[in-house]
Scaffold this motif. Structure first.
Motif, PDB file in Angstrom:
ATOM      1  N   MET A 124       0.829  -1.206   0.000  1.00 37.24           N
ATOM      2  CA  MET A 124       0.000   0.000   0.000  1.00 37.24           C
ATOM      3  C   MET A 124       0.869   1.263   0.000  1.00 37.24           C
ATOM      4  SD  MET A 124      -3.014  -1.180   2.621  1.00 37.24           S
ATOM      5  CE  MET A 124      -3.926   0.340   2.565  1.00 37.24           C
ATOM      6  N   LEU A 125       1.947   1.238   0.789  1.00 36.94           N
ATOM      7  CA  LEU A 125       2.853   2.390   0.811  1.00 36.94           C
ATOM      8  C   LEU A 125       3.516   2.582  -0.543  1.00 36.94           C
ATOM      9  CD1 LEU A 125       4.533   2.033   4.332  1.00 36.94           C
ATOM     10  CD2 LEU A 125       2.947   3.794   3.579  1.00 36.94           C
ATOM     11  N   LYS A 126       3.897   1.472  -1.180  1.00 37.88           N
ATOM     12  CA  LYS A 126       4.518   1.562  -2.508  1.00 37.88           C
ATOM     13  C   LYS A 126       3.521   2.126  -3.513  1.00 37.88           C
ATOM     14  CE  LYS A 126       6.746  -1.218  -6.074  1.00 37.88           C
ATOM     15  NZ  LYS A 126       5.874  -0.881  -7.161  1.00 37.88           N
ATOM     16  N   ASP A 127       2.277   1.634  -3.451  1.00 38.19           N
ATOM     17  CA  ASP A 127       1.240   2.155  -4.352  1.00 38.19           C
ATOM     18  C   ASP A 127       1.019   3.650  -4.108  1.00 38.19           C
ATOM     19  OD1 ASP A 127       0.913  -0.328  -5.468  1.00 38.19           O
ATOM     20  OD2 ASP A 127      -0.910  -0.827  -4.340  1.00 38.19           O
ATOM     21  N   ALA A 128       1.003   4.041  -2.828  1.00 35.62           N
ATOM     22  CA  ALA A 128       0.804   5.454  -2.503  1.00 35.62           C
ATOM     23  C   ALA A 128       1.955   6.305  -3.031  1.00 35.62           C
ATOM     24  CB  ALA A 128       0.661   5.634  -0.996  1.00 35.62           C
ATOM     25  N   ARG A 129       3.209   5.792  -2.864  1.00 38.99           N
ATOM     26  CA  ARG A 129       4.353   6.534  -3.394  1.00 38.99           C
ATOM     27  C   ARG A 129       4.278   6.627  -4.909  1.00 38.99           C
ATOM     28  NH1 ARG A 129       7.236   3.911   0.854  1.00 38.99           N
ATOM     29  NH2 ARG A 129       7.677   2.133  -0.474  1.00 38.99           N
ATOM     30  N   ASP A 130       3.930   5.520  -5.566  1.00 39.68           N
ATOM     31  CA  ASP A 130       3.812   5.534  -7.029  1.00 39.68           C
ATOM     32  C   ASP A 130       2.736   6.522  -7.470  1.00 39.68           C
ATOM     33  OD1 ASP A 130       5.780   3.633  -7.137  1.00 39.68           O
ATOM     34  OD2 ASP A 130       4.427   1.946  -7.512  1.00 39.68           O
ATOM     35  N   MET A 131       1.606   6.518  -6.754  1.00 38.81           N
ATOM     36  CA  MET A 131       0.509   7.420  -7.096  1.00 38.81           C
ATOM     37  C   MET A 131       0.951   8.872  -6.902  1.00 38.81           C
ATOM     38  SD  MET A 131      -3.404   7.449  -5.648  1.00 38.81           S
ATOM     39  CE  MET A 131      -3.595   5.716  -5.979  1.00 38.81           C
ATOM     40  N   LYS A 132       1.656   9.134  -5.795  1.00 41.23           N
ATOM     41  CA  LYS A 132       2.150  10.485  -5.528  1.00 41.23           C
ATOM     42  C   LYS A 132       3.097  10.928  -6.646  1.00 41.23           C
ATOM     43  CE  LYS A 132       5.737  11.300  -3.323  1.00 41.23           C
ATOM     44  NZ  LYS A 132       6.950  11.585  -2.692  1.00 41.23           N
ATOM     45  N   ASN A 133       4.030  10.045  -7.015  1.00 43.95           N
ATOM     46  CA  ASN A 133       4.978  10.386  -8.084  1.00 43.95           C
ATOM     47  C   ASN A 133       4.255  10.636  -9.398  1.00 43.95           C
ATOM     48  OD1 ASN A 133       7.121  10.165  -6.328  1.00 43.95           O
ATOM     49  ND2 ASN A 133       7.560   8.050  -6.856  1.00 43.95           N
ATOM     50  N   LYS A 134       3.235   9.825  -9.677  1.00 49.45           N
ATOM     51  CA  LYS A 134       2.478  10.005 -10.920  1.00 49.45           C
ATOM     52  C   LYS A 134       1.739  11.338 -10.904  1.00 49.45           C
ATOM     53  CE  LYS A 134      -1.002   7.768 -13.852  1.00 49.45           C
ATOM     54  NZ  LYS A 134      -1.709   8.984 -14.167  1.00 49.45           N
ATOM     55  N   VAL A 160       2.521  14.005  -9.184  1.00 49.60           N
ATOM     56  CA  VAL A 160       3.505  15.085  -9.286  1.00 49.60           C
ATOM     57  C   VAL A 160       3.982  15.228 -10.726  1.00 49.60           C
ATOM     58  CG1 VAL A 160       5.857  15.738  -8.611  1.00 49.60           C
ATOM     59  CG2 VAL A 160       4.233  15.025  -6.874  1.00 49.60           C
ATOM     60  N   SER A 161       4.295  14.105 -11.372  1.00 47.67           N
ATOM     61  CA  SER A 161       4.777  14.190 -12.762  1.00 47.67           C
ATOM     62  C   SER A 161       3.673  14.695 -13.687  1.00 47.67           C
ATOM     63  CB  SER A 161       5.306  12.834 -13.230  1.00 47.67           C
ATOM     64  OG  SER A 161       4.265  11.891 -13.338  1.00 47.67           O
ATOM     65  N   ASP A 162       2.429  14.251 -13.450  1.00 47.56           N
ATOM     66  CA  ASP A 162       1.311  14.758 -14.266  1.00 47.56           C
ATOM     67  C   ASP A 162       1.147  16.261 -14.072  1.00 47.56           C
ATOM     68  OD1 ASP A 162       0.862  12.231 -15.211  1.00 47.56           O
ATOM     69  OD2 ASP A 162      -0.932  11.850 -13.993  1.00 47.56           O
ATOM     70  N   ALA A 163       1.265  16.705 -12.810  1.00 40.34           N
ATOM     71  CA  ALA A 163       1.130  18.135 -12.534  1.00 40.34           C
ATOM     72  C   ALA A 163       2.257  18.917 -13.204  1.00 40.34           C
ATOM     73  CB  ALA A 163       1.129  18.384 -11.025  1.00 40.34           C
ATOM     74  N   LYS A 164       3.482  18.370 -13.176  1.00 45.53           N
ATOM     75  CA  LYS A 164       4.605  19.038 -13.837  1.00 45.53           C
ATOM     76  C   LYS A 164       4.370  19.117 -15.339  1.00 45.53           C
ATOM     77  CE  LYS A 164       8.359  17.946 -10.633  1.00 45.53           C
ATOM     78  NZ  LYS A 164       9.597  17.174 -10.455  1.00 45.53           N
TER      79      LYS A 164
END
Length: 164
Positions: free
Chosen positions: A79-89, A91-95
């Motif tokens: 779940m933490l890995k999924d949350a980190r992946d989602m956060k990174n996605k 952030v990258s989408d926002a960038k």
């Protein structure tokens, strides 16, 4: 009567009393005593078996608890890995979106600058054309105000026309 060697009668009657007592005990008390001892032994065996069973169940429960704990840890990590992946996605989408918007704004600004430049050039050309006409009008008026100059200009133009 000697204390060290008892008389035969005393030994005989003691032996007879002991045998009668042994017979009575065997007849009436031996089976209940052995039954109670056997029941007690069975109770102890059952208690030991129950304790062993309980110990095995506790070991199984402990193993199950460890397994469940490991699964929970693995699930938490996933779940933490999924949350980190989602956060990174996110952030990258926002960038990417911010960069796209910035590019679009730059393109719009460049287009606005280009249209302003064209408008300024057109206005400048219009102004230059107006000035040129004013200058030409003044020059022509000056040239046409004198009759001698008008005749000379007409002759020069006719001369040029015949030469060509």
């Amino acid at each position: 009567m000697d204390l060290i060697t008892p008389e035969f009668g005393l030994v005989f009657w003691t032996l007879i009393t002991f045998l009668i007592l042994l017979f009575i005990l065997r007849k009436f008390a031996w089976k209940p005593i052995l039954g109670a001892v056997s029941d007690r032994e069975d109770g102890i065996k059952d208690a030991l078996a129950s304790a062993e069973k309980a110990r095995k169940e506790m070991e199984n429960l402990h193993a199950d608890n460890e397994r469940i704990l490991q699964e929970a840890r693995a699930e938490r990590e996933a779940m933490l890995k999924d949350a980190r992946d989602m956060k990174n996605k996110i952030v990258s989408d926002a960038k990417e979106e911010a960069q796209a918007q910035a590019s679009k704004m730059i393109e719009q600004a460049q287009a606005a600058i280009e249209s302003e430049k064209k408008a300024a050039m057109a206005e400048l050309k219009s102004h230059v054309a107006g000035l040129s006409l004013d200058i030409a009008e003044k020059v022509v008026r000056d040239e046409l105000s004198n009759k001698d100059k008008q005749l000379k200009l007409v002759e020069d133009m006719l001369g040029e026309a015949t030469l060509n």
